[in-house]
Design a protein around this motif. Structure first.
Motif, PDB file in Angstrom:
ATOM      1  N   PHE A 173       0.806  -1.219   0.000  1.00  0.00           N
ATOM      2  CA  PHE A 173       0.000   0.000   0.000  1.00  0.00           C
ATOM      3  C   PHE A 173       0.838   1.266   0.000  1.00  0.00           C
ATOM      4  N   ALA A 174       2.164   1.134   0.046  1.00  0.00           N
ATOM      5  CA  ALA A 174       3.014   2.325   0.014  1.00  0.00           C
ATOM      6  C   ALA A 174       4.378   1.954  -0.546  1.00  0.00           C
ATOM      7  N   THR A 175       4.783   2.604  -1.638  1.00  0.00           N
ATOM      8  CA  THR A 175       6.099   2.332  -2.212  1.00  0.00           C
ATOM      9  C   THR A 175       7.164   3.144  -1.475  1.00  0.00           C
ATOM     10  N   LEU A 176       8.380   2.586  -1.414  1.00  0.00           N
ATOM     11  CA  LEU A 176       9.517   3.244  -0.766  1.00  0.00           C
ATOM     12  C   LEU A 176      10.318   3.950  -1.854  1.00  0.00           C
ATOM     13  N   ASP A 177      10.226   5.283  -1.881  1.00  0.00           N
ATOM     14  CA  ASP A 177      10.745   6.038  -3.028  1.00  0.00           C
ATOM     15  C   ASP A 177      12.146   6.612  -2.834  1.00  0.00           C
TER      16      ASP A 177
END
Length: 337
Positions: A173-177
Motif C-alpha cells: 500500500f506504500a512504495t519506498l521512493d
C-alpha cells in the motif's frame, strides 16, 4: 519497487497513566505531564521480554491476512536497543518462536528513534539487490527496563511496544521512493545507558543512585537523557535531512501531503512543525496513548493512519526519525490505496 504490504503492532497490557505518576511526583499534576509531553498513557512491559513483544507483533501481522505466509519470508530484521541477551541475537530467538524457515537471514540492529527508517532502507536494499522478495521488519523496545522510577525526565515520556512491517517486492500500500540518513557520534553521551556494556560493566559502584539538579534520581545503570541537547540536535538536523530526501526524490515541501515524524514528545514535534512551516492538517501526532516507543513510534502512527484512512491514493508521505546516537533518517513513500 519495494513496498510496505502490512503493519501491525503490539502493546503490553500494563498501562502507566498520568494520574498514577501524579501520586508519585508531588510537584507534578496529570495535566502538567500532558501539557509538557502530549502523553496521557504509556504501556509498560514488566515481565515480557523484547522477543515476546516482537513475536506478538509479528503474529498479529500474520493473522491480519491469509495472503501473508510465514514460509514466504526471506529475511528478518529486528531493531532493538533492549535485546533479550548480549548473545545470542534476539532475531534468532524470534525466528524459532515464529516458526519461520531456517533458510531466512535474521539479524538485530541496534538503533533507537531512527531505527524504523534504517529498517525500511535495509529491507528496500535487500529487495532491490534481488536478495529477498519479502522482508519482515520488527521493532521491539523495552526502554522502561532502564528507567529509574524516580527519574521523571524519562519516565513520563517513554513507553514499551513492538511493531511488525512486511516489505515486499511490487506488492503493498506504500512504495519506498527515497531515503536519507546520517550519524553524529559526538552526541552519544546525551542519550545513554552508561553502564552495562563492555566500556563500563555493571557493578556496585555503577548502581549507586545520584540526584540531579532537577531532583531526578538515577544511577549509571539507568538511562540518562540531556533534554536540551537532544532538542537542539533535533531542530538543527531534521530540516537538513528533509531537504536532502526531497532533493533525492525531486520534490518540494509543497509536494508532501503528510508528515509522520518520530513521536518524541508533543512540544518537540510542534516546534519542528512550526519551524518547517508545515500545516497542522498535514502533520501526524499520535502518541497520547502510547508515549515515546522509540523505534516503534513511526510504524504505530502509520498503521493507525491507515486504519483511519487518513491518506489518499497517490499521497506523498515523508517520514523522519531522529535521536539516540546521534542518528537520523528520512524516507518518502507514495500511498497506493
Amino acid at each position: 519497487m519495494p513496498s510496505i504490504s502490512q503493519i501491525s503492532y503490539y502493546l503490553p497490557q500494563n498501562i502507566l497513566t498520568n494520574e498514577e505518576l501524579e501520586k508519585e511526583y508531588e510537584s507534578w499534576s496529570a495535566n502538567k505531564i500532558y501539557r509538557k509531553t502530549g502523553i496521557e498513557n504509556r504501556h509498560i512491559a514488566n515481565e515480557e521480554a523484547t522477543s515476546e513483544m516482537a513475536v506478538k507483533a509479528a503474529e498479529a501481522l500474520f493473522n491480519s491476512s491469509q495472503d501473508i505466509i510465514k514460509d514466504n519470508i526471506d529475511f528478518l530484521l529486528l531493531c532493538t536497543q533492549s535485546p533479550d541477551y548480549f548473545l545470542p541475537t534476539t532475531a534468532c530467538l524470534v525466528q524459532q518462536r515464529l516458526g519461520l524457515p531456517q533458510t531466512i537471514g535474521a539479524l538485530d540492529f541496534n538503533l533507537g528513534c531512527s531505527g524504523y527508517i534504517y529498517g525500511l532502507l535495509l529491507a528496500s536494499s535487500l529487495i532491490q539487490s534481488n536478495q529477498a522478495c519479502n522482508v519482515l521488519l520488527l521493532t521491539s523496545e523495552k526502554y522502561c527496563r532502564y528507567i529509574h522510577p524516580q527519574d521523571k525526565s524519562t519516565r513520563t515520556i517513554f513507553g514499551d511496544g513492538a511493531t511488525a512491517t512486511l516489505i515486499s517486492v511490487n506488492k503493498g500500500f506504500a512504495t519506498l521512493d527515497a531515503f536519507d540518513w546520517g550519524t553524529d557520534g559526538s552526541g552519544a553521551k546525551n542519550l545513554i545507558v552508561p553502564a552495562g556494556g563492555d566500556a563500563l560493566p555493571c557493578s556496585v559502584e555503577t548502581a549507586k543512585e545520584q540526584i540531579d539538579e532537577s531532583g531526578n534520581i538515577r544511577s549509571l545503570d539507568n538511562i540518562y537523557m540531556n533534554g536540551p541537547e537532544i532538542f537542539t540536535f533535533t531542530l538543527n538536523t531534521v530540516p537538513l535531512t528533509i531537504e536532502r530526501v526531497l532533493a533525492k526524490a525531486s520534490l518540494a515541501m509543497e509536494d508532501i501531503d503528510f508528515f509522520v515524524f518520530h513521536q518524541a514528545n508533543k512540544f518537540m514535534l510542534e516546534t519542528l512543525r512550526i519551524k518547517l512551516n508545515i500545516p497542522e492538517e498535514k502533520f501526524i501526532i499520535d502518541m497520547k496513548d502510547y508515549g515515546n516507543t522509540v523505534s516503534s513510534t513511526i510504524p504505530i502512527a502509520l498503521g493507525n493512519a491507515r486504519r483511519k484512512k487518513l491518506f489518499h491514493n497517490g499521497a506523498k508521505i515523508l517520514l523522519a526519525g531522529f535521536g539516540v546516537g546521534y542518528s537520523w533518517g528520512s524516507a518518502i513513500l507514495t500511498w497506493k490505496e
